[in-house]
Design a protein around this motif. Structure first.
Motif, PDB file in Angstrom:
ATOM      1  N   LYS A 179     -35.973  32.359 -10.216  1.00  0.00           N
ATOM      2  CA  LYS A 179     -35.043  31.301 -10.607  1.00  0.00           C
ATOM      3  C   LYS A 179     -34.574  31.479 -12.052  1.00  0.00           C
ATOM      4  O   LYS A 179     -33.386  31.290 -12.350  1.00  0.00           O
ATOM      5  CB  LYS A 179     -35.693  29.930 -10.424  1.00  0.00           C
TER       6      LYS A 179
ATOM      7  N   LYS B  45     -33.331  20.131 -17.906  1.00  0.00           N
ATOM      8  CA  LYS B  45     -32.907  18.806 -18.341  1.00  0.00           C
ATOM      9  C   LYS B  45     -31.713  18.951 -19.279  1.00  0.00           C
ATOM     10  O   LYS B  45     -31.400  20.048 -19.755  1.00  0.00           O
ATOM     11  CB  LYS B  45     -34.064  18.083 -19.054  1.00  0.00           C
TER      12      LYS B  45
ATOM     13  N   GLU C  91     -42.584  23.140 -11.256  1.00  0.00           N
ATOM     14  CA  GLU C  91     -41.289  23.715 -10.928  1.00  0.00           C
ATOM     15  C   GLU C  91     -40.482  23.925 -12.207  1.00  0.00           C
ATOM     16  O   GLU C  91     -40.701  23.246 -13.209  1.00  0.00           O
ATOM     17  CB  GLU C  91     -40.498  22.762 -10.025  1.00  0.00           C
TER      18      GLU C  91
ATOM     19  N   TYR D 256     -28.324  23.921 -10.556  1.00  0.00           N
ATOM     20  CA  TYR D 256     -29.422  24.899 -10.678  1.00  0.00           C
ATOM     21  C   TYR D 256     -30.746  24.305 -10.192  1.00  0.00           C
ATOM     22  O   TYR D 256     -31.551  24.997  -9.549  1.00  0.00           O
ATOM     23  CB  TYR D 256     -29.569  25.354 -12.123  1.00  0.00           C
ATOM     24  N   ASN D 257     -30.995  23.037 -10.496  1.00  0.00           N
ATOM     25  CA  ASN D 257     -32.256  22.414 -10.092  1.00  0.00           C
ATOM     26  C   ASN D 257     -32.387  22.315  -8.579  1.00  0.00           C
ATOM     27  O   ASN D 257     -33.500  22.347  -8.039  1.00  0.00           O
ATOM     28  CB  ASN D 257     -32.384  21.026 -10.718  1.00  0.00           C
ATOM     29  N   ASN D 258     -31.281  22.189  -7.869  1.00  0.00           N
ATOM     30  CA  ASN D 258     -31.306  22.045  -6.407  1.00  0.00           C
ATOM     31  C   ASN D 258     -31.196  23.366  -5.659  1.00  0.00           C
ATOM     32  O   ASN D 258     -31.233  23.398  -4.429  1.00  0.00           O
ATOM     33  CB  ASN D 258     -30.161  21.118  -5.955  1.00  0.00           C
TER      34      ASN D 258
ATOM     35  N   ALA E 256     -37.277  24.232 -20.362  1.00  0.00           N
ATOM     36  CA  ALA E 256     -37.858  24.121 -19.014  1.00  0.00           C
ATOM     37  C   ALA E 256     -38.986  25.131 -18.832  1.00  0.00           C
ATOM     38  O   ALA E 256     -40.027  24.822 -18.229  1.00  0.00           O
ATOM     39  CB  ALA E 256     -36.766  24.335 -17.966  1.00  0.00           C
TER      40      ALA E 256
ATOM     41  N   ILE F  82     -37.590  22.942 -13.899  1.00  0.00           N
ATOM     42  CA  ILE F  82     -36.627  21.842 -13.845  1.00  0.00           C
ATOM     43  C   ILE F  82     -35.893  21.756 -15.181  1.00  0.00           C
ATOM     44  O   ILE F  82     -36.497  21.462 -16.218  1.00  0.00           O
ATOM     45  CB  ILE F  82     -37.321  20.503 -13.548  1.00  0.00           C
TER      46      ILE F  82
ATOM     47  N   LYS G 194     -27.833  20.105 -12.590  1.00  0.00           N
ATOM     48  CA  LYS G 194     -28.232  19.586 -11.275  1.00  0.00           C
ATOM     49  C   LYS G 194     -28.072  20.651 -10.195  1.00  0.00           C
ATOM     50  O   LYS G 194     -28.913  20.775  -9.296  1.00  0.00           O
ATOM     51  CB  LYS G 194     -27.400  18.352 -10.930  1.00  0.00           C
TER      52      LYS G 194
END
Length: 345
Positions: free
Chosen positions: A122, A181, A177, A94-96, A154, A179, A92
């Motif tokens: 990223k 998981k 993006e 890294y995703n934000n 991802a 993302i 979470k």
């Protein structure tokens, strides 16, 4: 991106040449019907590990030459305990995260090839930070492998390719993006499972198992060429890259099973060195190809001769069109075969 609930992914949620996920029921049925007392299963050329996943109730030995596949196998099959809550929190994070402020190895070498410049930034940031956390003791080996595997999956979802990294689509239309998981690996595993990264012919003589499953490369297309980018990220040695496809030196990763004149000899040496009760050999006939690189390196006669050196052989056949990077019109007559040798010599 704010995520109310972290999504998960499964072992089959990835494109990979030769992936047998859709054949798992058939493979499992053949083993259950024709192999007695199976408690251990050795997947010698594991790739993504999809076939091994069908035998999670057994003691598994999973091996692949590529380090990227080794990390994936650790994620899916290692009995090492992991903190899934901590992994989810890190995903979470890294995703934000906004990582567009600085460039790194990935953005400097791969921007606007397989991924856009911001996505490369990223990828590079996450890979560097995961390594830092592992080196600092925040992550154990399997947790580290879970993070890298999450990154690979991802990337696969948004890569500007036909599913591998031999080339990229040069239209500049990047979508999606990056993302991450959470890997869906919260299941129980045998404490005796072994995960190996090695040349199959070197490691196989050291392993004992009830069933040895062989699914070697079929043709001249080297897996280290198709997945060089993932191998580069997995090793994270930041080597120089060259050419349009941005490949690094892969000399030490080449498989003998992709080479004319070497595949048959390598296969015979491997089969004669195995310590098992059954040898299950998967080999696709590749259909009728227009490109000579796609032609199989071993004939049915070669396979039957070699396996018969160890015991009696039965052959099971199924029509099957595997992942072929969109060229299905060239291989409509593909057949998947399982050669089952009951070892008695």
């Amino acid at each position: 991106m704010l995520m109310a609930e972290l999504e998960t992914f499964n072992i089959n949620n990835r494109r990979y040449l030769g992936n047998k996920y859709k054949l798992l029921g058939w493979i499992r049925d053949v083993v259950e019907a024709h192999c007695n007392g199976v408690n251990s299963f050795f997947d010698v050329f594991s790739g993504t590990g999809s076939v091994a996943s069908a035998f999670r109730d057994k003691r598994l030995v999973v091996c692949d030459m590529l380090y990227s596949n080794y990390l994936a196998a650790l994620c899916w099959f290692s009995p090492m305990k992991i903190n899934r809550k901590m992994i989810g929190t890190l995903i979470k994070h890294y995703n934000n995260l906004d990582t567009t402020a600085e460039d790194n190895y990935m953005s400097q070498n791969f921007s606007d090839t397989y991924f856009s410049h911001p996505v490369c930034q990223k990828i590079g940031y996450i890979r560097e930070d995961v390594q830092r956390r592992f080196d600092g003791g925040e992550l154990n080996e399997r947790e580290f492998a879970c993070m890298i595997t999450s990154l690979f999956y991802a990337m696969d979802r948004i890569s500007h390719t036909c599913g591998h990294y031999d080339s990229f689509i040069r239209d500049g239309k990047y979508k999606g993006e990056l993302i991450l998981k959470l890997p869906n690996n919260g299941y129980s595993l045998n404490s005796g499972n072994q995960i190996l990264c090695s040349d199959s012919n070197i490691v196989a003589p050291q392993i004992e198992a009830d069933v040895v499953y062989l699914d070697p490369p079929y043709n001249s297309r080297q897996y280290c060429d198709a997945y060089h980018l993932l191998e580069n990220i997995a090793l994270w040695q930041k080597p120089p890259v060259y050419g349009l496809a941005k490949k690094m030196d892969r000399t030490c990763m080449k498989s003998k099973y992709c080479k004319e004149g070497q595949a048959i000899q390598a296969m015979e040496e491997l089969v004669m060195s195995l310590h098992c009760r059954y040898i299950l050999f998967s080999y696709n006939n590749n259909g009728k190809k227009l490109q000579i690189r796609s032609n199989a390196k071993m004939s049915d006669d070669d396979i039957l001769r070699i396996l018969s050196l160890r015991g009696d052989v039965n052959v099971f056949t199924m029509d099957y069109r595997g992942f072929d990077a969109g060229r299905s019109i060239l291989n409509k007559d593909n057949k998947e075969r399982l050669f089952l040798c009951s070892v008695n010599r």
